[in-house]
Design a protein around this motif. Structure first.
Motif: not given
Length: 183
Positions: A111-122, A14-24
Motif C-alpha cells: 500500500i505504501v508503494n501504491s501511495f508513492g506511485d500516486g504521489v509520483a504521478m501527481l 480490503a484486497m489483502g495487500r500489505l500496508p508495508i514491505c513484509a520485511c518490516g
C-alpha cells in the motif's frame, strides 16, 4: 486528492495487500528490481513510470477537457492512477505480469508503494502543467531512457509486454537478471 489516496489504500487493504514491505521496513528508495523488496517501498525504479503517467495524463486531459481547471484535471488523473493501482494489484494483472514479463517474482505492490506511485504521478502531472510541451516530451523520453538503461523496463515496455508480449523483449529484459532469478 487525499480522499482518493485513502480510498485506494482502503480498497487495497480490503484486497489483502500489505500496508508495508513484509520485511518490516519502509525505505524511501529501493533499487533492486530483482528482490522481494521491489514495489514494496515508497519509491523504486518503477516510480519513473508513474512520473511519466503524470505527464501523459496531463497531456490527455488537457486535450480531452481543455475547459477544466488544472486542479480538476489533477483530481481526475489521480482517480485514473488510483483505479490502475487497484487493478494492477488484482490476481489477474499480477498473474499476467508474471506470465508474460520479466517480473517472474512480482506479487503486487504494498500500500505504501501504491501511495508513492500516486504521489509520483501527481508530481509528473504538475511538472507537465508548468513545463513547455517540448520540455515535457524530453523529460518523458529521459525517464523512459533511464529506466530502460538501468532496469531494462519502462512504461512503454510495460504496456507492450502486458498487451502484446514479445519473447525477444522478455529475453532481453531477463539478461539483466541475476543468476538466482529463474529463467
Amino acid at each position: 486528492m487525499a480522499g482518493i489516496l485513502a480510498i485506494v489504500a482502503g480498497t487495497q487493504f480490503a484486497m489483502g495487500r500489505l500496508p508495508i514491505c513484509a520485511c518490516g521496513e519502509v525505505k524511501l528508495w529501493h533499487g533492486d528490481v530483482w528482490s522481494s523488496g521491489n514495489s514494496q517501498h515508497l519509491t523504486d525504479w518503477y516510480t519513473l513510470s508513474h512520473l511519466a503517467h503524470g505527464f501523459v495524463f496531463y497531456a490527455l486531459l488537457r486535450w480531452l477537457r481543455p475547459g477544466w481547471s488544472v486542479a480538476w484535471r489533477a483530481v481526475t488523473a489521480l482517480a485514473i492512477e488510483g483505479a490502475w493501482e487497484i487493478a494492477e494489484n488484482t490476481p489477474l494483472i499480477i498473474d499476467r505480469y508474471r506470465a508474460v514479463t520479466a517480473s517472474l517474482d512480482y506479487y503486487g505492490d504494498s500500500i505504501v508503494n501504491s501511495f508513492g506511485d500516486g504521489v509520483a504521478m501527481l508530481a509528473g502531472f504538475f511538472l507537465a502543467a508548468r513545463l513547455p510541451v517540448a520540455a515535457s516530451v524530453l523529460v518523458v523520453l529521459a525517464l523512459e531512457g533511464v529506466a530502460a538503461w538501468m532496469i531494462r523496463d519502462n512504461l512503454a515496455l510495460n504496456i507492450l509486454m502486458l498487451l502484446w508480449p514479445i519473447e525477444a523483449v522478455r529475453e532481453w529484459q531477463m539478461q539483466g537478471a541475476p543468476p538466482s532469478v529463474g529463467r
